[in-house]
Write an enzyme that holds these catalytic residues in place. Structure first.
Site, mmCIF file in Angstrom:
data_model
loop_
_atom_site.group_PDB
_atom_site.id
_atom_site.type_symbol
_atom_site.label_atom_id
_atom_site.label_comp_id
_atom_site.label_asym_id
_atom_site.label_seq_id
_atom_site.Cartn_x
_atom_site.Cartn_y
_atom_site.Cartn_z
ATOM 1 N N GLU A 291 9.372 -7.553 1.366
ATOM 2 C CA GLU A 291 10.560 -8.396 1.176
ATOM 3 C C GLU A 291 11.647 -8.175 2.241
ATOM 4 O O GLU A 291 12.241 -9.147 2.718
ATOM 5 C CB GLU A 291 11.174 -8.147 -0.220
ATOM 6 C CG GLU A 291 11.301 -6.686 -0.571
ATOM 7 C CD GLU A 291 12.348 -6.378 -1.647
ATOM 8 O OE1 GLU A 291 12.197 -5.335 -2.292
ATOM 9 O OE2 GLU A 291 13.314 -7.138 -1.808
ATOM 10 N N ASP B 180 3.352 -2.729 -3.844
ATOM 11 C CA ASP B 180 4.026 -3.111 -5.107
ATOM 12 C C ASP B 180 3.605 -4.488 -5.613
ATOM 13 O O ASP B 180 3.853 -4.828 -6.766
ATOM 14 C CB ASP B 180 5.545 -3.107 -4.920
ATOM 15 C CG ASP B 180 6.108 -1.714 -4.720
ATOM 16 O OD1 ASP B 180 5.324 -0.754 -4.820
ATOM 17 O OD2 ASP B 180 7.313 -1.596 -4.449
ATOM 18 N N MET C 152 4.568 4.038 -8.323
ATOM 19 C CA MET C 152 5.528 3.242 -7.561
ATOM 20 C C MET C 152 5.736 1.871 -8.191
ATOM 21 O O MET C 152 4.952 1.430 -9.036
ATOM 22 C CB MET C 152 5.100 3.124 -6.110
ATOM 23 C CG MET C 152 5.443 4.381 -5.330
ATOM 24 S SD MET C 152 5.146 4.198 -3.573
ATOM 25 C CE MET C 152 5.877 5.716 -2.975
ATOM 26 N N GLN D 152 -0.275 7.145 -3.421
ATOM 27 C CA GLN D 152 -0.643 5.752 -3.735
ATOM 28 C C GLN D 152 -0.699 4.864 -2.501
ATOM 29 O O GLN D 152 -1.305 3.805 -2.511
ATOM 30 C CB GLN D 152 0.382 5.138 -4.702
ATOM 31 C CG GLN D 152 0.418 5.812 -6.041
ATOM 32 C CD GLN D 152 1.720 5.533 -6.777
ATOM 33 O OE1 GLN D 152 1.819 4.551 -7.495
ATOM 34 N NE2 GLN D 152 2.715 6.390 -6.605
ATOM 35 N N ARG D 153 0.008 5.251 -1.454
ATOM 36 C CA ARG D 153 0.070 4.425 -0.239
ATOM 37 C C ARG D 153 -0.845 4.947 0.862
ATOM 38 O O ARG D 153 -0.990 4.296 1.892
ATOM 39 C CB ARG D 153 1.495 4.457 0.328
ATOM 40 C CG ARG D 153 2.433 3.626 -0.382
ATOM 41 C CD ARG D 153 3.681 3.230 0.342
ATOM 42 N NE ARG D 153 4.256 4.009 1.392
ATOM 43 C CZ ARG D 153 5.583 4.171 1.531
ATOM 44 N NH1 ARG D 153 6.404 3.654 0.656
ATOM 45 N NH2 ARG D 153 6.066 4.834 2.563
#
Ligand code: F6P
Length: 341
Positions: free
Chosen positions: A103, A127, A169, A273-274
């Site tokens: 974003e 996300d 997250m 998680q990333r």
């Protein structure tokens, strides 16, 4: 020779390298020179670039992160930075710039496009909260990592008769918590879209105990809020005005233990998680987005973002994609709720 630029901005995400590889492979076939801009918008401000050729993208398909580096730099924060970014855009002689981001990064791309710069975008974020696309790459990898973590936490929860709280997250949207929670069989899922009712959470856990279950798994998104607001690590804001989240899992864990008397443990999955290699799904989606982004450059369709709609890759107006966030589908949340307790 015609030139196309590419940059990756915001948090790193599995699938960025497949996008870069696809853009470079296709662009070179079409006789373009590819300019890699390092570290997101920071690289454009500092004119920090690297030429990308077949050699530079060899072997990167399965690698996490981004070979270009990334940052959360916002060129619209300082007038001087913006001036430099615009000057460098022109100086580099780019026919167009492909911007891969979430974003914030795409918000900047949209502003530049409105000021007359040729920009094409590809949506990235674990996300999954970007509007106008069914899904962003990185999300599938993240939910697979979280699902595996929930599976692993189950065994300790069951053996020790504990409540396990897993913080994942998801700043404004609870997609990761929701989908990995459903996949991992979570007993409670807490998301930013629904204020936390701690009495209700404890009620669900007690209900499980009353039917003989001596453990529970609670998945909570980092952006989930008590009625009083978000739990943050520090008050400092980043260049896009976000606070650093974290700590909600601990708060929930303490409340559950206090109110139910059941032993509770908290696990924060954080950057795990990333990290690491993208799933096959994210490699394919990243590749398709990269090819589509280059196709948009060839067709001079600027101000557009690549998007997954059903099974097809389409182009949507960038303006619409950044105008609002895609929060979770409440129909899906209601499915998850059937399994609470
Ligand atoms: O990119 C989105 C995200 O994964 C959010 O869920 C999280 O709040 C943020 O990144 C944290 O990233 P960083 O600490 O790198 O700014």
């Amino acid at each position: 020779m015609k030139k196309v630029g590419i940059l990756t901005g915001g948090g790193d995400c599995p699938g960025l390298n497949p996008v870069i590889r696809a853009v470079v492979r296709y662009a070179i076939q079409e006789n373009y020179q590819v300019v890699g801009i390092k570290n997101g918008w920071k690289g454009l401000i500092e004119n920090d670039t690297v030429e990308l050729n077949l050699q530079s993208v060899s072997g990167i398909l399965s690698k996490g992160g981004t070979i270009l580096g990334t940052s959360r730099t916002n060129p619209y924060k300082k007038e001087d930075d913006l001036k430099k970014a615009k000057e460098n855009f022109k100086k580099l002689g780019l026919e167009a710039l492909i911007v891969v981001g979430g974003e914030d990064t795409l918000g900047v791309a949209n502003k530049l496009h409105k000021e007359g710069f040729n920009v094409v975008a590809a949506p990235k974020t674990i996300d999954n909260d970007l509007n106008c696309t069914d899904v962003t790459f990185g999300f599938d990898t993240a939910i697979n990592i979280v699902t595996e973590a929930i599976d692993r936490l189950h065994t300790t929860a069951e053996s020790h008769h504990r409540i396990m709280v897993v913080e994942v997250m998801g700043r404004h949207a609870g997609w990761i918590a929701l989908e990995s929670g459903i996949a991992g069989g979570a007993d409670v899922i807490l998301i930013p879209e629904v204020p936390i009712d701690i009495e209700e959470v404890c009620g669900v856990i007690k209900k499980r105990h009353s039917r003989g279950k001596t453990f529970s798994i609670v998945v909570v998104a980092e952006g989930a809020q008590f009625k009083q607001g978000m739990v943050t690590q520090e008050e400092k804001l980043d260049a896009f005005g976000h606070v650093r989240l974290g700590g909600i899992g601990q708060r929930i864990g303490e409340e559950i233990e206090k109110r139910t008397g059941y032993e509770t443990r908290v696990t924060v999955l954080g950057y795990i998680q990333r990290g690491g290699t993208p799933t096959a799904f994210d490699r394919v989606l990243g590749t398709r987005f990269g090819i589509k982004a280059m196709e948009l450059v060839l067709k001079k369709e600027y101000g557009k973002m690549t998007s997954l709609a059903g099974n097809k890759i389409i182009a949507v107006p960038l303006e619409a994609a950044v105008s609002e966030l895609k929060t979770v589908d409440m129909e899906l949340y209601n499915i998850a709720k059937i399994f609470f307790g």
